[in-house]
Design a protein around this motif. Structure first.
Motif, PDB file in Angstrom:
ATOM      1  N   TYR A  23      28.144  42.184  34.202  1.00 31.90           N
ATOM      2  CA  TYR A  23      29.263  42.035  33.329  1.00 31.90           C
ATOM      3  C   TYR A  23      29.991  40.781  33.762  1.00 31.90           C
ATOM      4  O   TYR A  23      30.285  39.875  32.924  1.00 31.90           O
ATOM      5  CB  TYR A  23      30.343  43.152  33.701  1.00 31.90           C
ATOM      6  CG  TYR A  23      31.644  43.035  33.180  1.00 31.90           C
ATOM      7  CD1 TYR A  23      31.806  43.564  31.866  1.00 31.90           C
ATOM      8  CD2 TYR A  23      32.792  42.474  33.971  1.00 31.90           C
ATOM      9  CE1 TYR A  23      33.207  43.453  31.152  1.00 31.90           C
ATOM     10  CE2 TYR A  23      34.084  42.214  33.317  1.00 31.90           C
ATOM     11  CZ  TYR A  23      34.278  42.572  31.889  1.00 31.90           C
ATOM     12  OH  TYR A  23      35.387  42.347  31.351  1.00 31.90           O
ATOM     13  N   TYR A  24      29.963  40.299  35.208  1.00 29.63           N
ATOM     14  CA  TYR A  24      30.511  39.085  35.549  1.00 29.63           C
ATOM     15  C   TYR A  24      29.898  37.894  35.040  1.00 29.63           C
ATOM     16  O   TYR A  24      30.730  36.805  34.764  1.00 29.63           O
ATOM     17  CB  TYR A  24      30.481  38.904  37.267  1.00 29.63           C
ATOM     18  CG  TYR A  24      31.059  39.999  37.857  1.00 29.63           C
ATOM     19  CD1 TYR A  24      32.318  40.685  37.465  1.00 29.63           C
ATOM     20  CD2 TYR A  24      30.528  40.490  39.140  1.00 29.63           C
ATOM     21  CE1 TYR A  24      32.996  41.478  38.073  1.00 29.63           C
ATOM     22  CE2 TYR A  24      31.267  41.576  39.763  1.00 29.63           C
ATOM     23  CZ  TYR A  24      32.392  42.000  39.501  1.00 29.63           C
ATOM     24  OH  TYR A  24      32.922  43.100  40.121  1.00 29.63           O
ATOM     25  N   GLU A  32      30.723  51.668  30.254  1.00 31.06           N
ATOM     26  CA  GLU A  32      32.293  51.401  30.383  1.00 31.06           C
ATOM     27  C   GLU A  32      32.486  51.634  31.565  1.00 31.06           C
ATOM     28  O   GLU A  32      33.624  50.978  32.370  1.00 31.06           O
ATOM     29  CB  GLU A  32      32.711  52.522  29.607  1.00 31.06           C
ATOM     30  CG  GLU A  32      34.121  52.395  29.589  1.00 31.06           C
ATOM     31  CD  GLU A  32      34.670  53.532  28.517  1.00 31.06           C
ATOM     32  OE1 GLU A  32      36.102  53.475  28.293  1.00 31.06           O
ATOM     33  OE2 GLU A  32      33.921  54.333  27.858  1.00 31.06           O
ATOM     34  N   THR A  35      32.338  48.389  33.384  1.00 30.75           N
ATOM     35  CA  THR A  35      33.209  47.454  32.939  1.00 30.75           C
ATOM     36  C   THR A  35      34.665  47.802  33.462  1.00 30.75           C
ATOM     37  O   THR A  35      35.462  46.619  33.729  1.00 30.75           O
ATOM     38  CB  THR A  35      33.574  47.682  31.397  1.00 30.75           C
ATOM     39  OG1 THR A  35      32.166  47.131  30.634  1.00 30.75           O
ATOM     40  CG2 THR A  35      34.431  46.817  30.834  1.00 30.75           C
ATOM     41  N   LEU A  36      35.389  48.950  33.530  1.00 28.40           N
ATOM     42  CA  LEU A  36      36.354  49.253  34.203  1.00 28.40           C
ATOM     43  C   LEU A  36      36.625  48.797  35.558  1.00 28.40           C
ATOM     44  O   LEU A  36      37.626  48.126  35.877  1.00 28.40           O
ATOM     45  CB  LEU A  36      36.947  50.605  34.130  1.00 28.40           C
ATOM     46  CG  LEU A  36      36.868  51.136  32.635  1.00 28.40           C
ATOM     47  CD1 LEU A  36      37.005  52.736  32.709  1.00 28.40           C
ATOM     48  CD2 LEU A  36      38.039  50.424  31.669  1.00 28.40           C
ATOM     49  N   GLU A  39      36.583  44.938  35.740  1.00 26.85           N
ATOM     50  CA  GLU A  39      37.777  44.355  35.422  1.00 26.85           C
ATOM     51  C   GLU A  39      38.977  44.658  36.584  1.00 26.85           C
ATOM     52  O   GLU A  39      39.788  43.944  36.611  1.00 26.85           O
ATOM     53  CB  GLU A  39      38.228  45.096  34.101  1.00 26.85           C
ATOM     54  CG  GLU A  39      37.413  44.399  32.897  1.00 26.85           C
ATOM     55  CD  GLU A  39      37.937  45.029  31.593  1.00 26.85           C
ATOM     56  OE1 GLU A  39      38.575  45.963  31.641  1.00 26.85           O
ATOM     57  OE2 GLU A  39      37.447  44.518  30.494  1.00 26.85           O
ATOM     58  N   SER A  40      38.765  45.843  37.145  1.00 24.96           N
ATOM     59  CA  SER A  40      39.721  45.836  38.348  1.00 24.96           C
ATOM     60  C   SER A  40      39.690  44.776  39.358  1.00 24.96           C
ATOM     61  O   SER A  40      40.649  44.287  39.880  1.00 24.96           O
ATOM     62  CB  SER A  40      39.403  47.303  38.951  1.00 24.96           C
ATOM     63  OG  SER A  40      39.939  48.300  38.064  1.00 24.96           O
ATOM     64  N   ALA A  42      38.342  41.832  38.699  1.00 28.03           N
ATOM     65  CA  ALA A  42      38.633  40.591  38.117  1.00 28.03           C
ATOM     66  C   ALA A  42      40.167  40.527  38.260  1.00 28.03           C
ATOM     67  O   ALA A  42      40.695  39.221  38.465  1.00 28.03           O
ATOM     68  CB  ALA A  42      38.340  40.382  36.673  1.00 28.03           C
ATOM     69  N   LYS A  43      40.839  41.647  38.250  1.00 26.96           N
ATOM     70  CA  LYS A  43      42.426  41.434  37.882  1.00 26.96           C
ATOM     71  C   LYS A  43      42.872  41.062  39.447  1.00 26.96           C
ATOM     72  O   LYS A  43      43.672  40.393  39.780  1.00 26.96           O
ATOM     73  CB  LYS A  43      43.043  42.760  37.793  1.00 26.96           C
ATOM     74  CG  LYS A  43      44.608  42.835  37.748  1.00 26.96           C
ATOM     75  CD  LYS A  43      44.995  44.262  37.102  1.00 26.96           C
ATOM     76  CE  LYS A  43      46.633  44.058  37.246  1.00 26.96           C
ATOM     77  NZ  LYS A  43      47.089  45.590  36.959  1.00 26.96           N
ATOM     78  N   PRO A  46      40.331  36.944  40.188  1.00 25.85           N
ATOM     79  CA  PRO A  46      40.055  36.256  38.758  1.00 25.85           C
ATOM     80  C   PRO A  46      38.690  35.296  39.012  1.00 25.85           C
ATOM     81  O   PRO A  46      38.042  34.906  38.124  1.00 25.85           O
ATOM     82  CB  PRO A  46      41.061  35.462  38.458  1.00 25.85           C
ATOM     83  CG  PRO A  46      42.435  36.019  39.033  1.00 25.85           C
ATOM     84  CD  PRO A  46      41.918  36.379  40.249  1.00 25.85           C
TER      85      PRO A  46
END
Length: 275
Positions: A23-24, A32, A35-36, A39-40, A42-43, A46
């Motif tokens: 994903y990165y 999914e 991804t979730l 994204e955690s 990445a939050k 970043p």
């Protein structure tokens, strides 16, 4: 290579580090749940996308340097992950078409896409072994390894973004020593390792996300990463932040348009030669 695994063997109930890494990198081979989790991360951090790209770029540069300047013609890449072109063998064989590469991973999804790792030049060879990095003897005794690599000649041991998934309780230093012990003089260790050195609070959050998702991690300091090279002759510039290791050497792919900060990359890298 066995085809025993099917889609049923791929656990999609919890995120997997290899699929999160996909994903990165902007890949499509994740679910999914991955991804979730990604994204955690990445939050909280970043820079993870920069880190992933710089990790790939380092692998490409290190592979070229070892082939062009140190005569390496064989690679053992452990913790291969989901194939992302150009793969290590494509980089190596673009320099020396006779290069031989053995990949190893223990993720069924990597096995599913392993045919991408088998597309060798006619002069070279590639193989894929399903093996756990924590069981080096099983990996080293795999018949596929003996069919492709000659352990009487130098081999580059490639451990990119692997060792931070092996905690101290699993003895990562002993693991690396065991792998290097069977390789002859002139062999090499090339590794990359995420670090909290530049932003400890952020990496505490990243550690918690992975650990809570069922993947224990241990991100290490420069001093601790340097220990993996004990007894080896480090190539210049030594243990360096990913984008600072031989930045003039072609990477084979585009990195970031503007030079990233050390904190964005947060990746120690290095290459050592066994005397």
């Amino acid at each position: 290579m066995t085809n025993a695994h099917t889609a049923r063997d791929i656990d999609t109930s919890r995120p997997h580090s290899a699929r999160m890494y996909d994903y990165y990198l902007g890949g499509k081979d994740h679910f999914e749940v991955d991804t979730l989790a990604a994204e955690s991360v990445a939050k909280a951090y970043p820079g993870i996308f920069v880190c992933a790209r710089e990790n790939r770029a380092f692998m490409h540069r290190a592979t070229r340097v070892l082939a062009q300047e140190h005569g390496i013609r064989q690679w053992l890449d452990i913790g291969t992950g989901i194939p992302t072109e150009p793969n290590l063998h494509q980089v190596a064989q673009s320099v020396v078409p006779e290069a031989r590469v053995v990949y190893a991973d223990n993720d069924p999804l990597v096995l599913k896409y392993a045919e991408r790792l088998m597309r060798s030049t006619p002069q070279g060879r590639t193989a894929y072994i399903e093996a756990d990095a924590n069981d080096p003897d099983s990996l080293l005794n795999a018949p596929e390894l003996a069919e492709v690599l000659d352990l009487g000649r130098p081999v580059a041991l490639s451990l990119n973004a692997l060792l931070h998934f092996i905690t101290d309780a699993q003895d990562p230093y002993g693991l690396v020593s065991r792998l290097l012990a069977v390789l002859p003089s002139g062999s090499a260790l090339a590794l990359s390792h995420c670090t909290p050195d530049f932003d400890p609070r952020t990496w505490e959050k990243v550690t918690a996300i992975y650990t809570n998702a069922g993947t224990p991690v241990q991100f290490r300091s420069k001093k601790d990463v340097a220990r993996f090279f004990d007894g080896l002759q480090l190539l210049d510039p030594g243990v360096s932040v990913g984008h600072r290791w031989r930045p003039g050497a072609p990477a084979g792919d585009a990195s970031t348009a503007q030079p990233p900060t050390d904190a964005e990359v947060s990746l120690w890298t290095g290459v050592g030669i066994k005397p």
